[in-house]
Write an enzyme that holds these catalytic residues in place. Structure first.
Site, PDB file in Angstrom:
ATOM      1  N   HIS A 130       0.998  -1.405   0.019  1.00 39.42           N
ATOM      2  CA  HIS A 130      -0.119   0.298   0.034  1.00 39.42           C
ATOM      3  C   HIS A 130       0.510   1.242   0.241  1.00 39.42           C
ATOM      4  O   HIS A 130       2.699   0.805  -0.019  1.00 39.42           O
ATOM      5  CB  HIS A 130      -1.021  -0.169   1.258  1.00 39.42           C
ATOM      6  CG  HIS A 130      -0.824  -0.631   2.381  1.00 39.42           C
ATOM      7  ND1 HIS A 130       0.328  -0.825   2.646  1.00 39.42           N
ATOM      8  CD2 HIS A 130      -0.689   1.019   3.891  1.00 39.42           C
ATOM      9  CE1 HIS A 130       0.723  -0.616   4.358  1.00 39.42           C
ATOM     10  NE2 HIS A 130       0.096   0.807   4.617  1.00 39.42           N
TER      11      HIS A 130
ATOM     12  N   HIS B 203       1.574   4.001   2.054  1.00 40.48           N
ATOM     13  CA  HIS B 203       1.661   4.586   2.954  1.00 40.48           C
ATOM     14  C   HIS B 203       3.419   5.070   2.751  1.00 40.48           C
ATOM     15  O   HIS B 203       4.131   3.587   2.553  1.00 40.48           O
ATOM     16  CB  HIS B 203       1.321   4.072   4.583  1.00 40.48           C
ATOM     17  CG  HIS B 203      -0.319   3.796   4.419  1.00 40.48           C
ATOM     18  ND1 HIS B 203      -0.891   3.442   5.803  1.00 40.48           N
ATOM     19  CD2 HIS B 203      -0.574   5.470   4.323  1.00 40.48           C
ATOM     20  CE1 HIS B 203      -1.690   4.148   5.781  1.00 40.48           C
ATOM     21  NE2 HIS B 203      -1.993   5.314   5.233  1.00 40.48           N
TER      22      HIS B 203
ATOM     23  N   ASP C 199       6.195   4.504   5.186  1.00 39.43           N
ATOM     24  CA  ASP C 199       6.787   3.997   5.662  1.00 39.43           C
ATOM     25  C   ASP C 199       7.209   2.168   5.350  1.00 39.43           C
ATOM     26  O   ASP C 199       7.255   1.184   5.495  1.00 39.43           O
ATOM     27  CB  ASP C 199       5.967   3.977   6.798  1.00 39.43           C
ATOM     28  CG  ASP C 199       4.872   3.172   7.431  1.00 39.43           C
ATOM     29  OD1 ASP C 199       3.819   3.286   6.553  1.00 39.43           O
ATOM     30  OD2 ASP C 199       4.786   2.362   8.245  1.00 39.43           O
ATOM     31  N   HIS C 200       6.479   1.869   3.478  1.00 41.67           N
ATOM     32  CA  HIS C 200       5.988   1.235   3.472  1.00 41.67           C
ATOM     33  C   HIS C 200       6.549   1.209   1.338  1.00 41.67           C
ATOM     34  O   HIS C 200       7.304   0.282   1.026  1.00 41.67           O
ATOM     35  CB  HIS C 200       4.549   0.919   2.749  1.00 41.67           C
ATOM     36  CG  HIS C 200       4.176  -0.287   4.451  1.00 41.67           C
ATOM     37  ND1 HIS C 200       4.380  -0.961   4.480  1.00 41.67           N
ATOM     38  CD2 HIS C 200       3.831   1.275   4.838  1.00 41.67           C
ATOM     39  CE1 HIS C 200       3.092  -1.183   6.025  1.00 41.67           C
ATOM     40  NE2 HIS C 200       3.124   0.702   6.268  1.00 41.67           N
TER      41      HIS C 200
ATOM     42  N   HIS D 120      -7.208  -1.305   5.901  1.00 39.73           N
ATOM     43  CA  HIS D 120      -6.574  -0.275   6.185  1.00 39.73           C
ATOM     44  C   HIS D 120      -6.139   1.109   5.225  1.00 39.73           C
ATOM     45  O   HIS D 120      -6.246   2.033   5.843  1.00 39.73           O
ATOM     46  CB  HIS D 120      -4.745  -0.725   6.268  1.00 39.73           C
ATOM     47  CG  HIS D 120      -4.099  -0.680   7.133  1.00 39.73           C
ATOM     48  ND1 HIS D 120      -4.073   1.076   7.813  1.00 39.73           N
ATOM     49  CD2 HIS D 120      -2.670   0.253   6.127  1.00 39.73           C
ATOM     50  CE1 HIS D 120      -3.001   1.119   8.271  1.00 39.73           C
ATOM     51  NE2 HIS D 120      -2.277   1.231   6.867  1.00 39.73           N
TER      52      HIS D 120
ATOM     53  N   ASP E  21       0.518  -3.832   6.557  1.00 40.71           N
ATOM     54  CA  ASP E  21      -0.695  -3.179   7.367  1.00 40.71           C
ATOM     55  C   ASP E  21      -2.073  -3.829   7.469  1.00 40.71           C
ATOM     56  O   ASP E  21      -2.747  -3.426   7.298  1.00 40.71           O
ATOM     57  CB  ASP E  21      -0.299  -2.117   7.097  1.00 40.71           C
ATOM     58  CG  ASP E  21       0.600  -1.655   7.665  1.00 40.71           C
ATOM     59  OD1 ASP E  21       2.096  -2.143   7.723  1.00 40.71           O
ATOM     60  OD2 ASP E  21       0.475   0.355   7.628  1.00 40.71           O
TER      61      ASP E  21
ATOM     62  N   HIS F  97       4.696  -4.599  11.073  1.00 37.59           N
ATOM     63  CA  HIS F  97       5.587  -3.738  12.267  1.00 37.59           C
ATOM     64  C   HIS F  97       5.002  -4.980  12.902  1.00 37.59           C
ATOM     65  O   HIS F  97       4.933  -5.847  13.301  1.00 37.59           O
ATOM     66  CB  HIS F  97       4.421  -3.498  12.581  1.00 37.59           C
ATOM     67  CG  HIS F  97       4.397  -1.642  10.939  1.00 37.59           C
ATOM     68  ND1 HIS F  97       4.942  -1.084  11.877  1.00 37.59           N
ATOM     69  CD2 HIS F  97       3.318  -1.315  10.210  1.00 37.59           C
ATOM     70  CE1 HIS F  97       4.336   0.424  10.499  1.00 37.59           C
ATOM     71  NE2 HIS F  97       4.001  -0.540   9.861  1.00 37.59           N
TER      72      HIS F  97
END
Ligand code: ZN
Ligand code: FE
Length: 254
Positions: free
Chosen positions: A55, A57, A59-60, A113, A132, A170
């Site tokens: 996805h 975001h 942090d990805h 999410h 996530d 995570h």
């Protein structure tokens, strides 16, 4: 054989490098950063074939552009996230297949999410890279989806073979488990799992991957049919999706 390397980055993210020794093709799942990936590639003398994003975001996808620029890899991500995945080359949809040498990962669409979230499932190798959507003893927050959507997405993962290894993005396991115990305090497998998790975390060790069978036994978001859980949260005999929504609400305020 696929070799998997787990790289802990940022506060609690994991990046996964997947390498096929026969074809020498290599993929990285959700590179939050480029440098730690480049370090592993150099040390192993591997060249990067693909980035697989779950996805959009940061942090990805944070390492997407630098990795693409420095390795010439191709970036694969959900078609519906095309506009917000940096450097995307190919958009994939539910049931599409991504190949790494002779190994095949099926794309499963799991909105909730985010509206475009996908996961990568290597059926023969029993590996799930779920971003996530699903965490050890938890699930992603509902940033862009309804509880109903997330519940449907999780049903698709719940039915995967018991031995499937769950590689989430995570290290949230310990806090997820603490919450899980508040809604199912007498779940013995959950209690046992938390003893192990506390030990691992005390030694700064990873608790990921887990397996689908472990999640079925300990993850409250897979356990809407537990009578103890339903009673504890005051949702006895409610529809599974309603129970799920209530667990998610409680977790958001935990
Ligand atoms: Zn996310
Ligand atoms: Fe994340």
């Amino acid at each position: 054989m696929l070799e998997i390397i787990q790289i802990p980055v940022l506060t609690d993210n994991y990046i996964y490098i997947i390498h096929d020794s026969i074809s020498r093709e290599t993929a990285v799942v959700d590179p939050a950063l480029a440098e730690p990936v480049l370090d592993v590639l150099a040390k192993k003398n591997w060249s990067l074939t693909y980035i697989l994003n779950t996805h959009h975001h940061s942090d990805h996808v944070g390492g997407n552009l630098q990795l693409k620029q420095q390795t010439g890899c191709r970036i694969i991500a959900g078609q519906s996230d095309r506009a917000r995945i940096p450097g995307i080359d190919a958009g994939v949809n539910d049931n599409d297949v991504v190949s790494l040498g002779t190994h095949k990962a099926k794309v499963i669409f799991t909105p909730g999410h985010t509206s475009g979230h996908i996961v990568y499932y290597f059926a023969e190798e029993h590996l799930l890279f779920c971003g996530d959507t699903l965490f050890a003893m938890g699930c992603g927050r509902l940033f862009e989806g309804s509880a109903e959507q997330m519940w449907h997405s999780l049903q698709k993962l719940k039915v995967l073979p018991a031995a499937t290894q769950v590689y989430c993005t995570h290290e949230y396991t310990q806090s997820n488990g603490r919450f899980a115990l508040t809604v199912e305090p007498n779940n013995h497998l959950l209690q046992q799992k938390m003893v192990e998790v506390d030990k691992l975390r005390a030694n700064h060790q990873t608790t990921v991957p887990s397996t689908i069978v472990e999640e079925l036994a300990t993850n409250p978001f897979f356990r809407e049919d537990s009578v103890e859980l339903q009673k504890t949260i005051g949702m006895l005999n409610k529809k599974p999706v309603q129970v799920f929504a209530e667990i998610r609400r409680l977790k958001d305020h935990f």
